[in-house]
Design a protein around this motif. Sequence first.
Motif, PDB file in Angstrom:
ATOM      1  N   ASP A  32       0.831  -1.206   0.000  1.00  0.00           N
ATOM      2  CA  ASP A  32       0.000   0.000   0.000  1.00  0.00           C
ATOM      3  C   ASP A  32       0.868   1.261   0.000  1.00  0.00           C
ATOM      4  O   ASP A  32       0.632   2.195  -0.772  1.00  0.00           O
ATOM      5  CB  ASP A  32      -0.934  -0.017   1.215  1.00  0.00           C
ATOM      6  CG  ASP A  32      -1.932   1.115   1.202  1.00  0.00           C
ATOM      7  OD1 ASP A  32      -2.580   1.312   0.143  1.00  0.00           O
ATOM      8  OD2 ASP A  32      -2.070   1.802   2.233  1.00  0.00           O
ATOM      9  N   ILE A  33       1.890   1.293   0.837  1.00  0.00           N
ATOM     10  CA  ILE A  33       2.807   2.438   0.892  1.00  0.00           C
ATOM     11  C   ILE A  33       3.515   2.618  -0.452  1.00  0.00           C
ATOM     12  O   ILE A  33       3.611   3.738  -0.971  1.00  0.00           O
ATOM     13  CB  ILE A  33       3.834   2.260   2.033  1.00  0.00           C
ATOM     14  CG1 ILE A  33       3.124   2.347   3.388  1.00  0.00           C
ATOM     15  CG2 ILE A  33       4.956   3.288   1.933  1.00  0.00           C
ATOM     16  CD1 ILE A  33       3.976   1.891   4.563  1.00  0.00           C
ATOM     17  N   ALA A  34       4.011   1.523  -1.011  1.00  0.00           N
ATOM     18  CA  ALA A  34       4.727   1.597  -2.290  1.00  0.00           C
ATOM     19  C   ALA A  34       3.825   2.100  -3.410  1.00  0.00           C
ATOM     20  O   ALA A  34       4.225   2.953  -4.212  1.00  0.00           O
ATOM     21  CB  ALA A  34       5.310   0.227  -2.646  1.00  0.00           C
ATOM     22  N   GLU A  35       2.591   1.589  -3.478  1.00  0.00           N
ATOM     23  CA  GLU A  35       1.657   2.019  -4.525  1.00  0.00           C
ATOM     24  C   GLU A  35       1.305   3.495  -4.375  1.00  0.00           C
ATOM     25  O   GLU A  35       1.217   4.226  -5.363  1.00  0.00           O
ATOM     26  CB  GLU A  35       0.398   1.158  -4.514  1.00  0.00           C
ATOM     27  CG  GLU A  35       0.639  -0.238  -5.043  1.00  0.00           C
ATOM     28  CD  GLU A  35      -0.567  -1.163  -4.929  1.00  0.00           C
ATOM     29  OE1 GLU A  35      -1.520  -0.841  -4.172  1.00  0.00           O
ATOM     30  OE2 GLU A  35      -0.561  -2.210  -5.591  1.00  0.00           O
ATOM     31  N   LYS A  36       1.129   3.946  -3.151  1.00  0.00           N
ATOM     32  CA  LYS A  36       0.832   5.361  -2.914  1.00  0.00           C
ATOM     33  C   LYS A  36       2.018   6.248  -3.297  1.00  0.00           C
ATOM     34  O   LYS A  36       1.839   7.428  -3.574  1.00  0.00           O
ATOM     35  CB  LYS A  36       0.452   5.586  -1.456  1.00  0.00           C
ATOM     36  CG  LYS A  36      -0.930   5.054  -1.131  1.00  0.00           C
ATOM     37  CD  LYS A  36      -1.271   5.244   0.328  1.00  0.00           C
ATOM     38  CE  LYS A  36      -2.663   4.691   0.605  1.00  0.00           C
ATOM     39  NZ  LYS A  36      -3.027   4.755   2.027  1.00  0.00           N
ATOM     40  N   SER A  37       3.213   5.657  -3.323  1.00  0.00           N
ATOM     41  CA  SER A  37       4.420   6.400  -3.702  1.00  0.00           C
ATOM     42  C   SER A  37       4.718   6.291  -5.190  1.00  0.00           C
ATOM     43  O   SER A  37       5.758   6.749  -5.651  1.00  0.00           O
ATOM     44  CB  SER A  37       5.612   5.887  -2.897  1.00  0.00           C
ATOM     45  OG  SER A  37       5.388   6.085  -1.513  1.00  0.00           O
ATOM     46  N   GLY A  38       3.824   5.632  -5.944  1.00  0.00           N
ATOM     47  CA  GLY A  38       3.967   5.560  -7.393  1.00  0.00           C
ATOM     48  C   GLY A  38       4.650   4.315  -7.941  1.00  0.00           C
ATOM     49  O   GLY A  38       4.885   4.213  -9.140  1.00  0.00           O
ATOM     50  N   PHE A  39       4.976   3.371  -7.086  1.00  0.00           N
ATOM     51  CA  PHE A  39       5.613   2.146  -7.559  1.00  0.00           C
ATOM     52  C   PHE A  39       4.564   1.184  -8.089  1.00  0.00           C
ATOM     53  O   PHE A  39       3.408   1.203  -7.666  1.00  0.00           O
ATOM     54  CB  PHE A  39       6.407   1.477  -6.430  1.00  0.00           C
ATOM     55  CG  PHE A  39       7.639   2.231  -6.043  1.00  0.00           C
ATOM     56  CD1 PHE A  39       8.839   1.998  -6.692  1.00  0.00           C
ATOM     57  CD2 PHE A  39       7.591   3.186  -5.035  1.00  0.00           C
ATOM     58  CE1 PHE A  39       9.978   2.695  -6.342  1.00  0.00           C
ATOM     59  CE2 PHE A  39       8.725   3.896  -4.671  1.00  0.00           C
ATOM     60  CZ  PHE A  39       9.923   3.660  -5.325  1.00  0.00           C
ATOM     61  N   GLU A  40       4.980   0.317  -9.019  1.00  0.00           N
ATOM     62  CA  GLU A  40       4.095  -0.697  -9.579  1.00  0.00           C
ATOM     63  C   GLU A  40       4.624  -2.084  -9.242  1.00  0.00           C
ATOM     64  O   GLU A  40       5.826  -2.295  -9.140  1.00  0.00           O
ATOM     65  CB  GLU A  40       3.990  -0.545 -11.097  1.00  0.00           C
ATOM     66  CG  GLU A  40       3.329   0.743 -11.524  1.00  0.00           C
ATOM     67  CD  GLU A  40       3.212   0.863 -13.028  1.00  0.00           C
ATOM     68  OE1 GLU A  40       3.594  -0.076 -13.756  1.00  0.00           O
ATOM     69  OE2 GLU A  40       2.731   1.919 -13.474  1.00  0.00           O
TER      70      GLU A  40
END
Length: 67
Positions: A32-40
């Motif tokens: 969730d943190i990674a996706e919110k930071s733009g990672f896929e």
Amino acid sequence: MELYIDARCKGTRIICGDTAKQRRRLLNQLIDIAEKSGFEEIELPSIEPEETYINKAGREILQQMYT
């Protein structure tokens, strides 16, 4: 609970029960943190002992594998 796999697959283990549930919760939070930071997300191939493939396809399969 952790179960360790054959020595030929160093560094691998089976995680189950409450430990698996805790790990899944943590991973979901990190995703969730990674996706919110733009990672896929990406998915990588699993690592299997070569005997798995030799038993199914014969020794010639080793010429097509990274071993």
